[in-house]
Design a protein around this motif. Structure first.
Motif, short mmCIF file in Angstrom:
data_model
loop_
_atom_site.label_atom_id
_atom_site.label_comp_id
_atom_site.label_asym_id
_atom_site.label_seq_id
_atom_site.Cartn_x
_atom_site.Cartn_y
_atom_site.Cartn_z
N ASP A 155 0.81 -1.22 0.00
CA ASP A 155 0.00 0.00 0.00
C ASP A 155 0.84 1.27 0.00
O ASP A 155 0.38 2.32 -0.48
CB ASP A 155 -0.93 0.02 1.22
N ASN A 156 2.06 1.21 0.53
CA ASN A 156 2.85 2.45 0.62
C ASN A 156 4.27 2.32 0.07
O ASN A 156 5.08 3.23 0.21
CB ASN A 156 2.92 2.93 2.07
N GLU A 205 6.06 5.07 -1.95
CA GLU A 205 6.46 6.29 -1.23
C GLU A 205 7.90 6.21 -0.74
O GLU A 205 8.57 7.24 -0.56
CB GLU A 205 5.55 6.52 -0.02
N TYR A 206 8.37 4.99 -0.50
CA TYR A 206 9.67 4.82 0.17
C TYR A 206 10.75 4.21 -0.71
O TYR A 206 11.90 4.18 -0.32
CB TYR A 206 9.48 3.98 1.44
#
Length: 327
Positions: free
Chosen positions: A315-316, A319-320
């Protein structure tokens, strides 16, 4: 004639200025803090990342950086630190191969008047270090355990744990908190715990070790395995290779820790379910922050200086993920 005299005077002044600048630069170099970093190994991308970011961030801060690789050998790490002390380091940053040997090294440096910062691998609270800089292994791994229960719902979890090496306090903190996170989430969400550890295997903190550990676990436990927890991403990537080769990856959910960029690739592909951040860049930036604080007179450091907990899932992950990261 006047122009010639002016020209000679200008050259004389320029030469004097150049010498002065050179002497000033040499003096600044002589005054630069000398930081020794004793790394427990360079066997694995994470450890290489620590050393490379130490060089990069230390030099950005104007420090002279000495680095050593103990190659997993306790005696070599002691010898490495003795050599750095002889070279007149101002601070020792220590990633100890072993908690007991780490205390011995810290005592040796402290007697020489050198402040010690413990990095990544934990050390006894009795060790007289400035602080211990690391990821929050308790918080991170409880997050991973909680997420694992989200993935399984009320179904039983039959897991293989792939650990780094025996006696490592960080590895112990990671697996214990993962298991705690799983059981607490199961009880909270489903009223009871249904969690079995089928085996603990040792992967020596690298991908090849994780591959071998997973192969052995598959031989011993075969179709019973539906989850793998690895104390480090690189070992998890090895486990994924073994699961793929055995045609089992679709039946097994893999969880790990560290935030390695190739693990983030694996999350995007749906092979690894989750990891948590133990970013070498952030760890070294925290070390530099501690050194600067100590130089400014700060002495009231916490026993542990943590980088922020962070769970990374599909899900993220975008972003990283940083393709240019050293780790």
């Amino acid at each position: 004639m006047m122009e010639e005299k002016l020209f000679k005077s200008f050259n004389t002044l320029l030469a004097a200025a150049t010498v002065a600048i050179g002497l000033s630069t040499a003096a600044q170099a002589a005054d630069a803090l000398k930081i020794g970093f004793s790394n427990r190994t360079l066997n694995g991308a994470f450890f290489v990342g620590l050393t490379e970011y130490m060089k990069l961030k230390g030099e950005e801060a104007g420090y002279e950086i000495l680095t050593t690789d103990a190659a997993g050998n306790l005696d070599k790490q002691v010898s490495d630190v003795e050599d750095m002390l002889a070279q007149g380091i101002d601070y020792l940053v220590l990633n100890p191969q072993d908690p007991a040997a780490g205390v011995r090294i810290v005592d040796m440096a402290t007697k020489a008047g050198i402040p010690v910062i413990d990095l990544d691998s934990d050390i006894s609270l009795n060790a007289p270090v400035v602080t211990r800089v690391m990821a929050n292994n308790a918080a991170n791994n409880r997050l991973i355990g909680d997420f694992a229960v989200e993935q399984f719902g009320d179904a039983p979890i039959n897991a293989v744990v792939i650990s780094g090496n025996q006696g490592n306090l960080v590895g112990e903190a990671r697996r214990v908190n993962f298991m705690s996170g799983v059981m607490e989430a199961q009880i909270r969400d489903h009223g009871s715990s249904n969690f079995t550890i089928l085996a603990q295997s040792w992967g020596n903190w690298d991908q090849q070790g994780g591959l071998k550990a997973m192969e052995d676990a598959l031989v011993a436990h075969g179709d019973k395995i539906n989850a793998v927890y690895s104390e480090m991403d690189d070992m998890a990537l090895g486990a994924i290779r073994a699961l793929k080769a055995a045609g089992k990856l679709g039946d097994v959910k893999v969880f790990a820790h560290d935030g390695y960029k190739f693990a983030l690739d694996s999350i995007e592909r749906g092979e690894l379910q989750a990891t948590a951040s133990n970013n070498p860049k952030l760890l070294i930036e925290k070390v530099i922050e501690v050194i600067k604080g100590y130089e400014a007179g700060k002495r009231d450091f916490s026993d542990y200086e943590y980088i922020a907990p962070l769970l990374i899932t599909k899900d993220n992950v975008t972003e990283y993920y940083d393709p240019d990261s050293l780790y």
